[in-house]
Design a protein around this motif. Structure first.
Motif, PDB file in Angstrom:
ATOM      1  N   PRO A 327      45.415  43.411  34.725  1.00 24.97           N
ATOM      2  CA  PRO A 327      44.967  43.576  36.198  1.00 24.97           C
ATOM      3  C   PRO A 327      43.570  44.590  36.565  1.00 24.97           C
ATOM      4  O   PRO A 327      42.861  44.033  37.402  1.00 24.97           O
ATOM      5  CB  PRO A 327      46.096  44.790  36.409  1.00 24.97           C
ATOM      6  CG  PRO A 327      46.853  45.206  35.445  1.00 24.97           C
ATOM      7  CD  PRO A 327      46.348  44.191  34.116  1.00 24.97           C
ATOM      8  N   ARG A 330      41.350  41.290  36.133  1.00 28.39           N
ATOM      9  CA  ARG A 330      41.467  40.273  37.168  1.00 28.39           C
ATOM     10  C   ARG A 330      40.888  41.398  38.639  1.00 28.39           C
ATOM     11  O   ARG A 330      40.261  40.624  39.079  1.00 28.39           O
ATOM     12  CB  ARG A 330      42.859  40.270  37.566  1.00 28.39           C
ATOM     13  CG  ARG A 330      43.040  39.071  38.726  1.00 28.39           C
ATOM     14  CD  ARG A 330      44.448  39.095  39.149  1.00 28.39           C
ATOM     15  NE  ARG A 330      45.380  38.246  37.850  1.00 28.39           N
ATOM     16  CZ  ARG A 330      45.476  36.984  37.818  1.00 28.39           C
ATOM     17  NH1 ARG A 330      44.885  36.280  38.560  1.00 28.39           N
ATOM     18  NH2 ARG A 330      46.055  36.325  36.853  1.00 28.39           N
ATOM     19  N   GLN A 331      41.118  42.467  38.728  1.00 37.53           N
ATOM     20  CA  GLN A 331      40.261  43.134  40.136  1.00 37.53           C
ATOM     21  C   GLN A 331      39.194  43.178  39.637  1.00 37.53           C
ATOM     22  O   GLN A 331      38.356  42.725  40.931  1.00 37.53           O
ATOM     23  CB  GLN A 331      40.948  44.553  39.832  1.00 37.53           C
ATOM     24  CG  GLN A 331      40.465  45.422  41.129  1.00 37.53           C
ATOM     25  CD  GLN A 331      40.901  46.928  41.135  1.00 37.53           C
ATOM     26  OE1 GLN A 331      41.130  47.365  40.030  1.00 37.53           O
ATOM     27  NE2 GLN A 331      41.194  47.356  42.274  1.00 37.53           N
ATOM     28  N   ALA A 335      36.705  40.879  42.605  1.00 37.73           N
ATOM     29  CA  ALA A 335      35.799  41.545  43.459  1.00 37.73           C
ATOM     30  C   ALA A 335      34.325  40.925  43.074  1.00 37.73           C
ATOM     31  O   ALA A 335      33.745  40.677  44.460  1.00 37.73           O
ATOM     32  CB  ALA A 335      35.188  43.075  42.898  1.00 37.73           C
TER      33      ALA A 335
END
Length: 345
Positions: A327, A330-331, A335
């Protein structure tokens, strides 16, 4: 105007005007520039391996005005003419001034051949040649459909191979960014099919279709191109294949750092994005060139630095907290994809 349109260049090179003493071959496709320069050099009929007859000069060594003039006006000792072959030219003021002087007062015993990158219409070197009556400017742009077909036919025919329609269509979808890169891929394909009579789509996928291993780079291109849905699909596929998430983060950081170097060439040296990408070493894989050029157009230096900082932070956190590496990765990438989408507007 002493210039040819892109589609007229091959015909002119097949029967060049030997009374023209200054020839400029330029464009973003550096492979095609090099290939056509060698073609013109061979047409002069001079022995290209004779250092007394053929003088090769790197444009970066011509920072003082008069160097090219001296070489072009040197009387040949062992031949009727000399070939002065300049490589790697850009918008060098000293070189442009020498070329203008040679066009105004053409050399009697020399031919000057200049290889250059992508020159803007206002570039002094290009302007000097295009306005001269004793010079010729030949542009080289990335192959279109017909150009790719011609290279495919040339390389495969030399190997005694025919090609199925589906295989040709697949090849054309993956070639064309750089002539030398395209030719290299086709020669590799011809070697793979040496014991066959016809190239099939399966052969193309086996040799040229190995770009599937570049899935991390595909995800990075989607991020920097602002293609959010494509990034999500590619990143999910990357993880499903058992690959760790930090691989995409690392690939993204490498690409951002490469873009920073290219951006420097665009901002400080006046290169076009296409020329900056073409000059990168090691070269950008030909199927990715368009995506990299678009990213270079959209991301300025400040944005790239912010992206590098974000990626470095994400890489550090993913290593400190491996349980939540997916995560976190991916974050951070999402962005950047959002930032890339904003830059495209």
């Amino acid at each position: 105007m002493a210039q040819k349109k892109a589609h007229e260049v091959d015909a002119w090179l097949a029967r060049p005007d030997h009374d023209i003493p200054v020839v400029l071959i330029y464009g973003p496709d550096r492979g095609l520039v090099s290939e056509r320069a060698r073609m013109f050099a061979q047409k002069t009929g001079l022995p290209l391996d004779d250092p007394f007859t053929v003088v090769r000069i790197d444009a970066t060594d011509m920072d003082q005005q008069g160097r090219l003039l001296d070489e072009a006006r040197t009387v040949p000792m062992f031949a009727e003419r000399r070939l002065v072959w300049v490589r790697g030219a850009a918008n060098h003021s000293a070189l442009a001034a020498d070329v203008a002087a040679l066009i105004a007062d053409p050399p009697a015993d020399s031919v000057v051949l200049i290889e250059a990158g992508d020159l803007k219409k206002s570039a002094a070197l290009r302007t000097a040649v295009e306005r001269g009556h004793s010079a010729m400017a030949l542009p080289c742009y990335a192959d279109d459909g017909r150009g790719i077909d011609a290279v495919i036919d040339e390389v495969l025919a030399a190997a005694g191979l025919s090609i199925a329609l589906e295989a040709r269509q697949l090849l054309k979808a993956n070639l064309g960014g750089d002539r030398l890169a395209s030719r290299g891929e086709l020669e590799k394909l011809a070697l793979y099919c040496a014991d066959a009579d016809e190239v099939t789509a399966e052969d193309v996928r086996a040799v040229i279709g190995d770009v599937s291993r570049l899935s991390a780079d595909d995800a990075v291109d989607a991020v920097l191109g602002g293609r959010i849905a494509a990034f999500d699909t590619l990143f999910t596929r990357h993880l499903a294949s058992g690959n760790p998430p930090f691989m995409v983060l690392s690939a993204a950081l490498r690409q951002v750092q490469a873009l920073q170097l290219m951006r420097e060439q665009v901002d400080r040296q006046g290169k076009t994005p296409a020329a900056a990408v073409a000059s990168t070493r090691p070269p950008v894989f030909f199927t990715r060139r368009r995506a990299v050029e678009q990213a270079l157009q959209r991301w300025n230096q400040a944005m790239l630095q912010a992206a590098a900082n974000r990626l470095q932070g994400a890489i550090l956190k993913s290593r400190q907290h491996p349980a939540v590496a997916e995560p976190l990765s991916r974050q951070a990438l999402l962005a950047l994809a959002i930032e890339g989408a904003r830059a495209a507007r």
